[in-house]
Structures are given as C-alpha cells and as structure tokens.
Design a protein around this motif. Structure first.
Motif, PDB file in Angstrom:
ATOM      1  N   LYS A  66      24.719  38.100  43.763  1.00 57.11           N
ATOM      2  CA  LYS A  66      26.095  38.128  44.262  1.00 57.11           C
ATOM      3  C   LYS A  66      27.076  37.834  43.128  1.00 57.11           C
ATOM      4  O   LYS A  66      28.095  38.515  42.987  1.00 57.11           O
ATOM      5  N   TYR A  67      26.762  36.828  42.300  1.00 56.76           N
ATOM      6  CA  TYR A  67      27.655  36.491  41.194  1.00 56.76           C
ATOM      7  C   TYR A  67      27.698  37.613  40.160  1.00 56.76           C
ATOM      8  O   TYR A  67      28.756  37.876  39.572  1.00 56.76           O
ATOM      9  N   ALA A  68      26.569  38.265  39.917  1.00 57.47           N
ATOM     10  CA  ALA A  68      26.551  39.378  38.968  1.00 57.47           C
ATOM     11  C   ALA A  68      27.429  40.523  39.469  1.00 57.47           C
ATOM     12  O   ALA A  68      28.172  41.144  38.692  1.00 57.47           O
ATOM     13  N   ALA A  69      27.370  40.782  40.778  1.00 53.90           N
ATOM     14  CA  ALA A  69      28.223  41.832  41.348  1.00 53.90           C
ATOM     15  C   ALA A  69      29.697  41.455  41.229  1.00 53.90           C
ATOM     16  O   ALA A  69      30.541  42.298  40.902  1.00 53.90           O
ATOM     17  N   ARG A  70      29.998  40.181  41.450  1.00 50.28           N
ATOM     18  CA  ARG A  70      31.396  39.738  41.316  1.00 50.28           C
ATOM     19  C   ARG A  70      31.861  39.840  39.868  1.00 50.28           C
ATOM     20  O   ARG A  70      33.004  40.231  39.609  1.00 50.28           O
ATOM     21  N   ARG A  71      30.989  39.475  38.921  1.00 53.95           N
ATOM     22  CA  ARG A  71      31.365  39.585  37.512  1.00 53.95           C
ATOM     23  C   ARG A  71      31.566  41.045  37.104  1.00 53.95           C
ATOM     24  O   ARG A  71      32.418  41.343  36.261  1.00 53.95           O
ATOM     25  N   ALA A  72      30.802  41.947  37.696  1.00 47.77           N
ATOM     26  CA  ALA A  72      30.928  43.360  37.347  1.00 47.77           C
ATOM     27  C   ALA A  72      32.231  43.943  37.879  1.00 47.77           C
ATOM     28  O   ALA A  72      32.848  44.790  37.222  1.00 47.77           O
ATOM     29  N   ILE A  73      32.681  43.498  39.043  1.00 44.63           N
ATOM     30  CA  ILE A  73      33.866  44.078  39.666  1.00 44.63           C
ATOM     31  C   ILE A  73      35.149  43.346  39.265  1.00 44.63           C
ATOM     32  O   ILE A  73      36.250  43.842  39.483  1.00 44.63           O
ATOM     33  N   LEU A  74      35.009  42.177  38.652  1.00 44.67           N
ATOM     34  CA  LEU A  74      36.173  41.361  38.320  1.00 44.67           C
ATOM     35  C   LEU A  74      37.195  42.060  37.426  1.00 44.67           C
ATOM     36  O   LEU A  74      38.392  41.984  37.712  1.00 44.67           O
ATOM     37  N   PRO A  75      36.819  42.781  36.357  1.00 47.45           N
ATOM     38  CA  PRO A  75      37.847  43.441  35.532  1.00 47.45           C
ATOM     39  C   PRO A  75      38.675  44.455  36.312  1.00 47.45           C
ATOM     40  O   PRO A  75      39.889  44.551  36.117  1.00 47.45           O
ATOM     41  N   MET A  76      38.037  45.180  37.209  1.00 48.16           N
ATOM     42  CA  MET A  76      38.781  46.150  38.002  1.00 48.16           C
ATOM     43  C   MET A  76      39.766  45.452  38.943  1.00 48.16           C
ATOM     44  O   MET A  76      40.928  45.859  39.070  1.00 48.16           O
ATOM     45  N   LEU A  77      39.312  44.378  39.581  1.00 51.71           N
ATOM     46  CA  LEU A  77      40.207  43.647  40.473  1.00 51.71           C
ATOM     47  C   LEU A  77      41.367  43.021  39.705  1.00 51.71           C
ATOM     48  O   LEU A  77      42.508  43.020  40.180  1.00 51.71           O
ATOM     49  N   GLN A  78      41.083  42.496  38.509  1.00 54.15           N
ATOM     50  CA  GLN A  78      42.146  41.894  37.691  1.00 54.15           C
ATOM     51  C   GLN A  78      43.145  42.957  37.260  1.00 54.15           C
ATOM     52  O   GLN A  78      44.355  42.713  37.249  1.00 54.15           O
ATOM     53  N   ALA A  79      42.680  44.159  36.914  1.00 54.89           N
ATOM     54  CA  ALA A  79      43.585  45.237  36.514  1.00 54.89           C
ATOM     55  C   ALA A  79      44.483  45.631  37.687  1.00 54.89           C
ATOM     56  O   ALA A  79      45.694  45.858  37.506  1.00 54.89           O
ATOM     57  N   GLU A  80      43.922  45.724  38.878  1.00 57.43           N
ATOM     58  CA  GLU A  80      44.727  46.059  40.056  1.00 57.43           C
ATOM     59  C   GLU A  80      45.779  44.979  40.315  1.00 57.43           C
ATOM     60  O   GLU A  80      46.931  45.282  40.626  1.00 57.43           O
ATOM     61  N   GLU A  81      45.372  43.716  40.179  1.00 62.71           N
ATOM     62  CA  GLU A  81      46.320  42.619  40.397  1.00 62.71           C
ATOM     63  C   GLU A  81      47.414  42.636  39.339  1.00 62.71           C
ATOM     64  O   GLU A  81      48.593  42.415  39.660  1.00 62.71           O
ATOM     65  N   ASP A  82      47.060  42.910  38.083  1.00 61.69           N
ATOM     66  CA  ASP A  82      48.073  42.973  37.019  1.00 61.69           C
ATOM     67  C   ASP A  82      49.063  44.099  37.276  1.00 61.69           C
ATOM     68  O   ASP A  82      50.273  43.932  37.084  1.00 61.69           O
ATOM     69  N   GLU A  83      48.564  45.248  37.722  1.00 63.45           N
ATOM     70  CA  GLU A  83      49.441  46.385  38.035  1.00 63.45           C
ATOM     71  C   GLU A  83      50.389  46.027  39.175  1.00 63.45           C
ATOM     72  O   GLU A  83      51.595  46.294  39.108  1.00 63.45           O
ATOM     73  N   ARG A  84      49.872  45.393  40.199  1.00 60.85           N
ATOM     74  CA  ARG A  84      50.716  44.994  41.333  1.00 60.85           C
ATOM     75  C   ARG A  84      51.763  43.979  40.879  1.00 60.85           C
ATOM     76  O   ARG A  84      52.927  44.051  41.258  1.00 60.85           O
ATOM     77  N   PHE A  85      51.349  43.052  40.020  1.00 59.11           N
ATOM     78  CA  PHE A  85      52.261  42.023  39.540  1.00 59.11           C
ATOM     79  C   PHE A  85      53.401  42.633  38.726  1.00 59.11           C
ATOM     80  O   PHE A  85      54.563  42.253  38.874  1.00 59.11           O
ATOM     81  N   VAL A  86      53.077  43.586  37.848  1.00 60.95           N
ATOM     82  CA  VAL A  86      54.104  44.207  37.006  1.00 60.95           C
ATOM     83  C   VAL A  86      55.121  44.945  37.869  1.00 60.95           C
ATOM     84  O   VAL A  86      56.337  44.837  37.643  1.00 60.95           O
ATOM     85  N   LYS A  87      54.655  45.686  38.872  1.00 60.97           N
ATOM     86  CA  LYS A  87      55.579  46.400  39.763  1.00 60.97           C
ATOM     87  C   LYS A  87      56.496  45.417  40.491  1.00 60.97           C
ATOM     88  O   LYS A  87      57.710  45.623  40.572  1.00 60.97           O
ATOM     89  N   GLU A  88      55.906  44.340  41.000  1.00 64.43           N
ATOM     90  CA  GLU A  88      56.698  43.365  41.728  1.00 64.43           C
ATOM     91  C   GLU A  88      57.645  42.617  40.791  1.00 64.43           C
ATOM     92  O   GLU A  88      58.782  42.313  41.155  1.00 64.43           O
ATOM     93  N   TRP A  89      57.199  42.321  39.556  1.00 65.53           N
ATOM     94  CA  TRP A  89      58.045  41.611  38.605  1.00 65.53           C
ATOM     95  C   TRP A  89      59.260  42.455  38.213  1.00 65.53           C
ATOM     96  O   TRP A  89      60.361  41.931  38.042  1.00 65.53           O
ATOM     97  N   LYS A  90      59.053  43.771  38.096  1.00 66.98           N
ATOM     98  CA  LYS A  90      60.184  44.662  37.801  1.00 66.98           C
ATOM     99  C   LYS A  90      61.204  44.614  38.931  1.00 66.98           C
ATOM    100  O   LYS A  90      62.419  44.567  38.681  1.00 66.98           O
ATOM    101  N   LYS A  91      60.718  44.590  40.164  1.00 65.58           N
ATOM    102  CA  LYS A  91      61.640  44.493  41.307  1.00 65.58           C
ATOM    103  C   LYS A  91      62.414  43.175  41.259  1.00 65.58           C
ATOM    104  O   LYS A  91      63.616  43.129  41.516  1.00 65.58           O
TER     105      LYS A  91
END
Length: 143
Positions: free
Chosen positions: A78-103
C-alpha cells in the motif's frame, strides 16, 4: 425367690465369679481402616497437560507471526503504491493551487487598487522565513 432356687445351682456370690466374655477382633484381625484420601488417577498427567498447552500456545504464536508477516507485506504494498502515485497527486495539487492563487491575486489587485504603495502578492509578514503555501481554499470568504 433366688437364682439358686430357680436354677437349682448355687448362685454367684460376687461379680468377680462371672466368666469373662469380651468381644475381640475376628481371627486374623480387622481389615485396615481407610483414612487417607485416595483420588483416582484417571485422565492425562500434568506433563501431558503442560505439553499440550505449550504446543497450542506455540502453534498460536506461529499463526500470529504468519499473520503479521502477511499484514506487513500488504502495508508495504500500500505504501509503495502511495509513493508511486504521490508525484502525480502533488502536481495536480500544485496546478490547482496556482490557478486559485492567480484568482486571489486578481481579487487582491481589484480590492487594493486605490491604496498607494500596495504591492499585490507581497506578504504582509516580514519574518524572513519561507512558509509553504497552505492547501485547500485560500480565502473562502472571497467567493
């Protein structure tokens, strides 16, 4: 009438003349009296009970160890799966944050346009320390 007249024998003069007749043990004596507590020895011995309990405990602990090993492997998977998917989730969160920060910056520029010397996006705190941006909604009272 006296005893001597009835039986036509001279009577006893004293009790001491009576023949001695006393109860005694039967020939060979009485059987021994059972006074000790004798518990029958049926059922398993203490050693057999101890070994059985020890065997059951050992088998149970072996089963617990097997279960712990399986649970540890599942947790690691389970932890290995979470570590594998973490960069993608972080990228999505960063993208959402940038859009919201611009607003948020656009809204801040609109509100503070009449304030002289106001720099949009500049922190009002001058601690010199970098703080990571908060996740979630930046300013829920704006929208």
């Amino acid at each position: 009438m006296t005893e001597a007249m009835i039986r036509k024998k001279p009577g006893m003069v004293s009790v001491k003349e009576m023949p001695v007749l006393q109860d005694g043990p039967p020939p060979g004596g009485f059987p021994p009296v059972r006074y000790a507590r004798r518990i029958p020895t049926k059922g398993p011995s203490a050693v057999a009970i101890f070994l059985t309990a020890f065997g059951a405990f050992s088998w149970g602990m072996y089963q617990v160890g097997k279960g712990n090993k399986i649970r540890r492997e599942l947790k690691e998977e389970k932890y290995a799966a979470r570590r594998a998917i973490l960069p993608m989730l972080q990228a999505e969160e960063d993208e959402r944050f940038v859009k919201e920060w611009k607003k948020v910056l656009e809204e801040e520029a609109r509100i503070m346009k009449d304030v002289p010397g106001w720099k949009v996006g500049e922190s009002v705190y001058h601690s010199g320390r970098w703080m990571p941006p908060a996740t979630g909604e930046l300013r829920p009272d704006v929208w």
